[in-house]
Design a protein around this motif. Sequence first.
Motif, short mmCIF file in Angstrom:
data_model
loop_
_atom_site.label_atom_id
_atom_site.label_comp_id
_atom_site.label_asym_id
_atom_site.label_seq_id
_atom_site.Cartn_x
_atom_site.Cartn_y
_atom_site.Cartn_z
N ILE A 121 72.68 20.69 43.55
CA ILE A 121 71.55 19.67 43.33
C ILE A 121 72.19 18.37 43.50
O ILE A 121 73.14 17.75 42.97
N ARG A 122 71.60 17.32 44.42
CA ARG A 122 72.22 16.17 44.77
C ARG A 122 71.72 15.01 43.82
O ARG A 122 70.62 15.13 43.53
N PRO A 123 72.50 13.85 43.62
CA PRO A 123 71.97 13.00 42.51
C PRO A 123 70.84 12.22 42.96
O PRO A 123 70.02 11.81 42.26
N TRP A 124 70.41 12.35 44.55
CA TRP A 124 69.19 11.52 44.92
C TRP A 124 68.05 12.58 45.07
O TRP A 124 67.03 11.98 45.35
N ASP A 125 68.43 13.95 44.66
CA ASP A 125 67.11 14.65 44.83
C ASP A 125 65.85 14.34 43.99
O ASP A 125 64.86 14.33 44.51
N ARG A 126 66.22 13.62 42.79
CA ARG A 126 65.00 13.25 41.92
C ARG A 126 64.13 12.10 42.68
O ARG A 126 63.04 12.47 42.78
N GLU A 127 64.96 11.21 43.21
CA GLU A 127 64.11 10.11 43.94
C GLU A 127 63.59 10.66 45.33
O GLU A 127 62.37 10.14 45.48
N VAL A 128 64.21 11.34 45.77
CA VAL A 128 63.71 11.96 47.15
C VAL A 128 62.49 12.86 47.17
O VAL A 128 61.41 12.65 47.69
N HIS A 156 48.46 31.81 46.50
CA HIS A 156 48.30 31.13 47.51
C HIS A 156 49.24 31.20 48.44
O HIS A 156 50.31 31.69 48.30
N SER A 157 48.95 30.83 49.63
CA SER A 157 49.65 31.26 50.87
C SER A 157 51.09 30.61 51.14
O SER A 157 51.92 31.03 51.66
N GLN A 158 50.95 29.58 50.61
CA GLN A 158 52.21 28.55 50.67
C GLN A 158 53.39 29.10 50.02
O GLN A 158 53.44 29.68 49.03
N ILE A 159 54.64 28.66 50.63
CA ILE A 159 55.64 28.31 49.77
C ILE A 159 55.70 27.51 48.94
O ILE A 159 55.40 25.94 49.38
N GLU A 160 55.92 27.64 47.44
CA GLU A 160 55.99 26.50 46.53
C GLU A 160 57.16 25.95 46.06
O GLU A 160 57.88 26.92 45.86
N LEU A 161 57.53 24.87 46.27
CA LEU A 161 58.77 24.29 45.47
C LEU A 161 58.68 23.50 44.26
O LEU A 161 57.59 22.63 44.09
N ASN A 162 59.31 23.86 43.35
CA ASN A 162 59.22 23.13 41.99
C ASN A 162 60.54 22.29 41.80
O ASN A 162 61.67 22.90 41.64
N PHE A 163 60.35 21.06 41.40
CA PHE A 163 61.57 20.33 40.94
C PHE A 163 61.24 19.83 39.71
O PHE A 163 60.35 19.07 39.17
N VAL A 164 62.03 20.19 38.53
CA VAL A 164 61.65 19.94 37.12
C VAL A 164 62.39 18.51 36.96
O VAL A 164 63.67 18.25 36.86
N LEU A 165 61.46 17.70 36.43
CA LEU A 165 61.92 16.20 36.33
C LEU A 165 62.45 16.28 34.96
O LEU A 165 63.37 15.60 34.49
#
Length: 308
Positions: free
Chosen positions: A133-140, A50-59
């Motif tokens: 990785i910041r502590p608030w990344d998961r929430e954000v 796909h043409s977009q940039i994909e971001l993955n944050f693993v919870l």
Amino acid sequence: MTNAPIINRYESIPVHPELNPAHPLVVFGDHRFCAGEMLEVHKMTGPHMHSQIELNFVLQGEMTYWFDGRELTVSEGRLCLFWGMIPHQVIDRREGTLFICLYVPMSVFLGLASLSRFRDAVFRGAVIEALEIRPWDREVFSRWRDELLSGDEGAIEIVRSELTARVMRIEREGWQDLREQGSALASLGQRSDDWVPHVEKMLRFIGEHAPGNISADDVGRAAGLHPNYAMGLFKRGIGMTINQAIVRHRLDTAQSLLIATDLPITEVAFESGFGSLSTFYDAFQRRFLEKPVQYRRRMRLKGGKQVA
């Protein structure tokens, strides 16, 4: 992408439809800012683009991608991003793995003039992992996902600004290429806002038409530019020529077809957009350092599949 639908403010499209066994490489035509609806990670039956940039944050848990012929594992609490036009596929995941998946238009990255090395690494096929990785990344990231799925255009524009700032922090605070690629990277230097949509149009055109009979002139005309100007703009912006980008995309398609189908080598070559077998063999061996049949056999054996 997961096998759940992508939801965005314009339309719903399937992320992983039933694949045609003869042609399992799926190329999605969506170019917008959106998010994956489902949190649970599923294995995929074939590669897609796909043409977009994909971001993955693993919870939680961990997931393994097949990405450009390599296996890359991303575990809990890690954040990575890559260009979706490089064929990729989730080939394994720990049961119960959850992640947040965001899809960002190329124009966001093309417009970040101060991030030339970072940006160009992405377009050269890097898988970027944030070292901080910041502590608030998961929430954000969870909030960004919810707001993208909400369809609220005002909230979506805020997410765009906030996510752009987060990407800038990744570049500032440190990142690594999970594929350990090293390359000389180009920069446009002095720019105006006009160059971004032109380069994005050219990248899209290549992604959508490379398997056909296209030339560098065609790519430039698709962006409404004189071919010579288009070639120079593309080279300075992406760090490779238009013809190199076309060949790169055709090789990306070919390696996916070699792994995921039983098509004869000749058909793989022509389905990928190469006009002759000799051109295909030459380009494939220069990039992958082995013949297509050897590559297919090695990747199939690695995956535990029988090879004829």
